[in-house]
Scaffold this motif. Structure first.
Motif, short mmCIF file in Angstrom:
data_model
loop_
_atom_site.label_atom_id
_atom_site.label_comp_id
_atom_site.label_asym_id
_atom_site.label_seq_id
_atom_site.Cartn_x
_atom_site.Cartn_y
_atom_site.Cartn_z
N GLY A 1 8.10 -4.45 -0.88
CA GLY A 1 8.39 -5.73 -1.52
C GLY A 1 8.35 -6.90 -0.56
O GLY A 1 8.40 -6.74 0.67
N GLN A 2 8.27 -8.10 -1.13
CA GLN A 2 8.18 -9.30 -0.29
C GLN A 2 9.43 -9.51 0.56
O GLN A 2 9.37 -10.05 1.66
N SER A 3 10.57 -9.04 0.02
CA SER A 3 11.83 -9.25 0.75
C SER A 3 12.08 -8.17 1.79
O SER A 3 13.04 -8.28 2.57
N ALA A 4 11.23 -7.13 1.82
CA ALA A 4 11.46 -6.02 2.75
C ALA A 4 11.03 -6.41 4.16
O ALA A 4 9.97 -7.00 4.36
N GLN A 5 11.86 -6.08 5.14
CA GLN A 5 11.49 -6.35 6.52
C GLN A 5 10.56 -5.25 7.01
O GLN A 5 10.56 -4.15 6.51
N ARG A 6 9.75 -5.60 8.00
CA ARG A 6 8.77 -4.64 8.49
C ARG A 6 9.14 -4.07 9.86
O ARG A 6 8.36 -3.34 10.45
N VAL A 7 10.31 -4.42 10.36
CA VAL A 7 10.72 -3.92 11.67
C VAL A 7 11.90 -2.98 11.49
O VAL A 7 12.62 -3.03 10.50
N MET A 8 12.08 -2.11 12.45
CA MET A 8 13.16 -1.14 12.40
C MET A 8 14.49 -1.82 12.69
O MET A 8 14.62 -2.56 13.67
N PRO A 9 15.52 -1.60 11.84
CA PRO A 9 16.82 -2.24 12.08
C PRO A 9 17.54 -1.62 13.27
O PRO A 9 17.30 -0.47 13.63
N SER A 10 18.41 -2.40 13.86
CA SER A 10 19.21 -1.93 14.99
C SER A 10 20.69 -2.02 14.63
O SER A 10 21.11 -2.85 13.84
N MET A 11 21.47 -1.14 15.25
CA MET A 11 22.91 -1.10 15.02
C MET A 11 23.58 -2.29 15.68
O MET A 11 23.25 -2.66 16.80
N HIS A 12 24.53 -2.90 14.98
CA HIS A 12 25.29 -4.02 15.52
C HIS A 12 26.75 -3.61 15.67
O HIS A 12 27.32 -2.95 14.80
N GLY A 13 27.36 -4.01 16.77
CA GLY A 13 28.75 -3.68 17.01
C GLY A 13 28.92 -2.34 17.68
O GLY A 13 27.94 -1.70 18.08
N VAL A 14 30.16 -1.91 17.78
CA VAL A 14 30.48 -0.65 18.43
C VAL A 14 30.84 0.39 17.38
O VAL A 14 31.13 0.07 16.22
N ILE A 15 30.82 1.64 17.79
CA ILE A 15 31.11 2.75 16.87
C ILE A 15 32.56 3.20 17.06
O ILE A 15 32.93 3.61 18.16
#
Length: 499
Positions: A282-296
């Protein structure tokens, strides 16, 4: 025996009811205060583990995929049906603790044989002697019609707790079915997240390859132009073409990988492949791999015992086995029964509810195997061995869980270092390529230097994406090892009380 004596006997039996299930404590396991491989910069020891942790990737598409998968996945639907079946089985077993009551009624039309050995003489005509007035007489009519309506009640008094232990075991099995669904939810959700990350990673690697192809095509045109004007050589042209062909060869392999993960996502979502492809394209879909934000937040090691479904499942197995031991022990003792059949019966339907048509039967008895060649004792021994096996399995599961967390923590820390170094290498490779291009165009270096710099840049750029993908996958592995609530806010299940 009169009714008062029977009532006193029943009351005494009920008051003497007891459970034969042995008492047990959950096995204790030695553990450290914190995890040995805790990475303080990336994780928080002792912090509260939060649900829907994947939202830290800050990817709306991923959040929707997880929510839809937890509602649509066929394996999870099967797990829900198993919960229903286990709960229904528990209700069926628990019903054995109360009387079973049935109602029956009908009409019976009977013709007795005049030639039957026992009753035939009663339905045949007999001639009376003259002294008695003569004539024909019979004791009873040959044709009989009876109308009846009544209740049938039976009850096994659970004096030694056999039925109660069976009911408790069935209730625990229902809890296990619910815990199993939590475990399946974890596996399915982790699979969705991993395949989504792999899909986006393949997309990003394809985009990088396409960009490199465009740069190399431009470089090839420059080399060919220089060669035509006498400033290059056929060797430079051949090397440029070889470099371009090698980069182009990566694209089909990456397209295959993207297709594999797309197909897997469609299966996990329980939907048509074209629908999954449409939602990811879809047009709203990003094409890059997401990264984790913050600590676990890893929590404390002691909390792992309550967060991991496999540990909870192993503990409930001990409890169920313990109740099954109690049922096997109680099976060695007598069973006591009460039966009753009050009702009405009459030869004429109009007399069915008149006084004098009532009939009833009440009985009490017991059954006890006083000799079975050691069968009951063998069943107790078998159940006790199963109990000991469940205790050992629990200890093994706990040890494996702690080792899994330690391994995941180490992998997560190492993957972050690997990603950090590759990002630095990517920056340096980009700088080296720019300088090589400038020197080549100035005639200060040959084309081999440019090709080498370009090859290094391509390799490092692709490896950097793989490093980020490895880090993201290690995040999923760590959360999976830590357990916790993996239900999305849109698909959260009520907790199941323990028995």
């Amino acid at each position: 025996m009169n009714k008062r004596q029977l009532g006193l006997m029943i009351g005494a039996l009920l008051l003497s009811g007891c459970s034969m299930a042995p008492d047990y404590d959950v096995p204790t396991v030695a553990m450290n205060d914190v995890y040995l491989n805790q990475v303080d910069s990336a994780t928080q020891p002792g912090s509260h583990f939060h649900a829907a942790w994947w939202e830290a990737f800050q990817d709306a598409q991923l959040n929707r995929l997880v929510s839809d998968a937890q509602r649509q996945n066929i394996t999870l639907k099967i797990a829900s049906e198993r919960i229903q079946a286990a709960q229904s089985y528990h209700k069926a077993v628990a019903s054995l603790k109360v009387p079973t009551v049935s109602i029956s009624g009908g009409v019976a039309d009977i013709r007795l044989s005049e030639n039957e050995a026992m009753m035939g003489g009663m339905v045949r005509d007999h001639t009376l002697p003259s002294a008695l007035g003569g004539g024909q007489v019979r004791v009873m009519d040959r044709d009989q019609t009876d109308y009846f309506l009544g209740l049938n009640a039976s009850w096994e008094l659970d004096v030694f707790g056999r039925i109660d232990s069976m009911s408790q075991a069935a209730a625990i099995r229902a809890e296990q079915a619910a815990i199993m669904k939590q475990a399946v939810t974890t596996l399915i959700t982790a699979d969705v997240i991993n395949n989504y990350l792999q899909y986006r990673g393949a997309q990003e690697r394809i985009a990088i390859a396409d960009e490199n192809i465009r740069d190399q095509e431009e470089m090839l045109r420059l080399v060919e132009s220089l060669n035509r004007h006498g400033y290059g050589s056929e060797l430079d042209v051949a090397n440029a073409k070889a470099n371009l062909a090698a980069t182009r060869a990566m694209v089909p392999k990456l397209e295959t990988a993207k297709s594999v993960h797309l197909n897997r996502l469609a299966i996990l979502l329980g939907e048509n492949l074209h629908k999954t492809e449409a939602r990811l394209a879809g047009q709203s879909a990003q094409r890059v791999m997401p990264s984790m934000h913050g600590v676990i937040p890893t929590g404390l090691p002691s909390e792992l015992l309550t967060r991991r479904p496999d540990i909870a499942l192993a503990e409930r197995e001990i409890a169920a086995r313990n109740q099954e031991v109690g049922a096997a022990i109680a099976n060695q003792y007598p069973r006591f029964f009460l039966t009753g059949s009050p009702g009405v019966m009459a030869g004429d339907f109009g007399d069915l509810f008149d006084s004098g048509s009532d009939t009833w039967m009440l009985g009490a008895g017991f059954s006890w195997n006083i000799f079975d060649a050691g069968r009951n004792k063998a069943m107790v021994d078998m159940q006790e061995a199963g109990f000991r096996q469940s205790v050992l399995s629990y200890q093994d599961t706990v040890n494996a869980a702690f080792n899994e967390v330690e391994t995941a923590l180490r992998a997560y820390g190492n993957s972050q270092q690997f990603e950090h170094y590759l990002k630095e290498a990517e920056q340096q490779a980009e700088t080296a390529l720019g300088k090589a291009n400038s020197l080549y165009q100035s005639g200060l270096v040959n084309h081999l230097s440019v090709l080498d710099a370009q090859r290094q840049k391509n390799q490092v750029q692709d490896a950097e994406v793989l490093a980020r993908l490895n880090t993201a996958s290690s995040v999923v592995m760590l959360h999976k090892a830590l357990g916790g609530d993996w239900n999305s806010p849109a698909a959260r299940l009520p907790s199941v009380p323990r028995t």
